[in-house]
Scaffold this active site. Structure first.
Site, PDB file in Angstrom:
ATOM      1  CG  HIS A 121      -2.118   0.976   1.127  1.00 49.80           C
ATOM      2  ND1 HIS A 121      -1.514   2.057   1.939  1.00 49.80           N
ATOM      3  CD2 HIS A 121      -3.142   0.936   1.301  1.00 49.80           C
ATOM      4  CE1 HIS A 121      -2.856   2.987   1.918  1.00 49.80           C
ATOM      5  NE2 HIS A 121      -3.779   2.168   1.618  1.00 49.80           N
ATOM      6  CG  ASP A 198       0.960  -2.542   6.142  1.00 47.90           C
ATOM      7  OD1 ASP A 198      -0.204  -2.702   6.937  1.00 47.90           O
ATOM      8  OD2 ASP A 198       0.919  -1.613   5.250  1.00 47.90           O
ATOM      9  CD  GLN A 201      -6.680  -4.428   4.185  1.00 45.12           C
ATOM     10  OE1 GLN A 201      -7.570  -5.229   4.650  1.00 45.12           O
ATOM     11  NE2 GLN A 201      -6.844  -3.275   3.732  1.00 45.12           N
ATOM     12  CE  LYS A 224      -7.083  -0.062   6.430  1.00 42.05           C
ATOM     13  NZ  LYS A 224      -7.719   0.282   5.209  1.00 42.05           N
ATOM     14  CB  CYS A 362      -3.680   3.379  -1.677  1.00 42.40           C
ATOM     15  SG  CYS A 362      -4.768   4.630  -1.258  1.00 42.40           S
TER      16      CYS A 362
END
Ligand SMILES: Cc1ncc(COP(=O)(O)O)c(C=O)c1O
Length: 404
Positions: A121, A198, A201, A224, A362
């Protein structure tokens, strides 16, 4: 007590679906919906207990402080971290990554490099690109295969004695690929390269155990994973935590200030300048409590199932091309309808109360790898059902009939 779940039952926990009974919400990778429990936590705090933390000597403030600090322990337990003092509260994944990048800037010398992957991202790309440019370092990229997986055979040659950090996403926000972060971390550590994961998600979708994984930094956003907007987490391994410096300076992060110099608090408090986002953090705590009522295995199984069925059904129609085909994937699928612009697809679906995302998500460089300018993305959560998939496939057939 966690349990397997029925999405139709879980759905009742989310007031948005009472207010929009027809809504098919397939934009969970952008932001999830919030359960009653989280909304109530925030509203109860605002109505009954609101006070700023860390500074007040009165009961409301000390109570708020205790509850705010307790969320660090809850988050630490969720991700298998050492303890609450490894958890800093931020505005979101983007800010968490920027804090690490800003701190690593000072460690970079001309000729050094940072390794990222081709499926990042922009939040896990641009901060590294900026510091590399500024310090004369280079940004190296793990390529992505047509299947949508990382070419990990390239990792050994990409990392060398001048690699200062490796930053990689756990789950691709476009392809849903679940990257083998355990293997990547092992390889990075063999070369003494610290690693940032990261987890935007994956947090709340996959079971994460940072200590077992050995991640040095891990970043994610509350919004999220059923929590509020404007709240995020940065985990830093105790070995690396002292190397993190404030991105913002101001009140709340100091031991002592005079006109010549400032002595800062230790991590994580040194990263939380300004009045704390107390209701956001308590909302995050309630989101963690909510996640713990669901069985982690069942969550990923359900989301994986929906993505697999969606892909199969979409491909059967013959006019849909799905981006990538990773062996391990979460509940995210990007696709295109032949001959129809993704924005037109998304607008048509919106007219049928189906919320999806269209664009480059993104992750522009990834779309270049996949030879697509843009795509439609569906992303699933615990409240989505197989019936919603069928209704979406029917709507896509209408798209094909009217447009192409
Ligand atoms: C993989 C990934 N990383 C980082 C981010 C940025 O998250 P936030 O906007 O909450 O900071 C996102 C948001 O979509 C994402 O999907």
């Amino acid at each position: 007590m966690s349990h397997t779940f029925n999405p139709l039952t879980v759905r009742h926990d989310f007031p948005i679906f009472r207010n929009h009974p027809d809504l098919i919400y397939f934009d969970n990778a952008a932001t999830s919906q919030r359960p009653e429990r989280v909304l109530r936590e925030i509203s109860d705090f605002d109505q009954k207990q609101s006070a700023s933390v860390h500074r007040g000597l009165y009961e409301l403030s000390s109570h708020a402080t205790r509850r705010y600090e307790a969320v660090r322990d809850k988050v630490a337990a969720l991700i298998g971290a050492e303890n609450g003092s490894t958890i800093a509260f931020t505005k979101g994944t983007t800010e968490s990554i920027n804090i690490v990048a800003n701190s690593f800037r000072k460690r970079l010398k001309p000729g050094d490099n940072i390794v990222i992957s081709g499926m990042e991202h922009h939040a896990n790309l641009i901060p590294w690109q900026m510091i590399c440019k500024e310090m004369g370092a280079s940004l190296r990229v793990i390529p992505v295969t047509k299947e949508g997986e990382l070419s990990l055979d390239r990792l050994q040659t990409l990392m060398d004695h001048k690699t200062r950090l490796l930053a990689v996403t756990h789950v691709s926000n476009v392809l849903g690929t679940i990257n083998p972060v355990d293997e990547i971390i092992l390889e990075a550590h063999l070369k003494q390269v610290p690693i940032l994961v990261d987890a935007a998600q994956s947090a709340g979708h996959l079971a994460i155990h940072v200590k077992k994984l050995g991640a040095d930094f891990l970043a994610f956003s509350a919004h999220k994973m059923f929590g509020p907007f404007g709240t995020g987490v940065l985990y830093a391994n105790p070995v690396w935590a002292p190397s993190l410096h404030p991105l913002n300076f101001g009140g709340g992060i100091i031991q002592h200030v005079d006109f010549d110099q400032t002595e800062f608090l230790e991590y994580p408090r040194n990263l939380e300048a300004g009045t704390a986002n107390v209701s956001g953090v308590l909302g995050l705590g309630a989101a963690v409590d909510y996640i713990r009522t669901l069985d982690a295995e069942s969550v990923i199984h359900h989301e994986h199932f929906l993505a697999t069925v969606f892909k199969e059904k979409a491909l059967q129609e013959g006019f849909i091309r799905v981006m990538g085909n990773p062996r391990r994937h979460a509940g995210i699928v990007a696709f295109n309808v032949n001959g129809v612009h993704p924005h037109d697809v998304a607008s048509y679906l919106a007219s049928r109360s189906i919320a999806v995302r269209a664009g480059h998500h993104c992750a522009e460089p990834l779309l270049q790898y996949m030879n697509e300018a843009a795509s439609v993305r569906v992303s699933f959560s615990v409240y989505n059902t197989a019936d919603e998939l069928d209704r979406t496939i029917e709507a896509l057939k209408e798209v094909k009939k009217f447009w192409a």
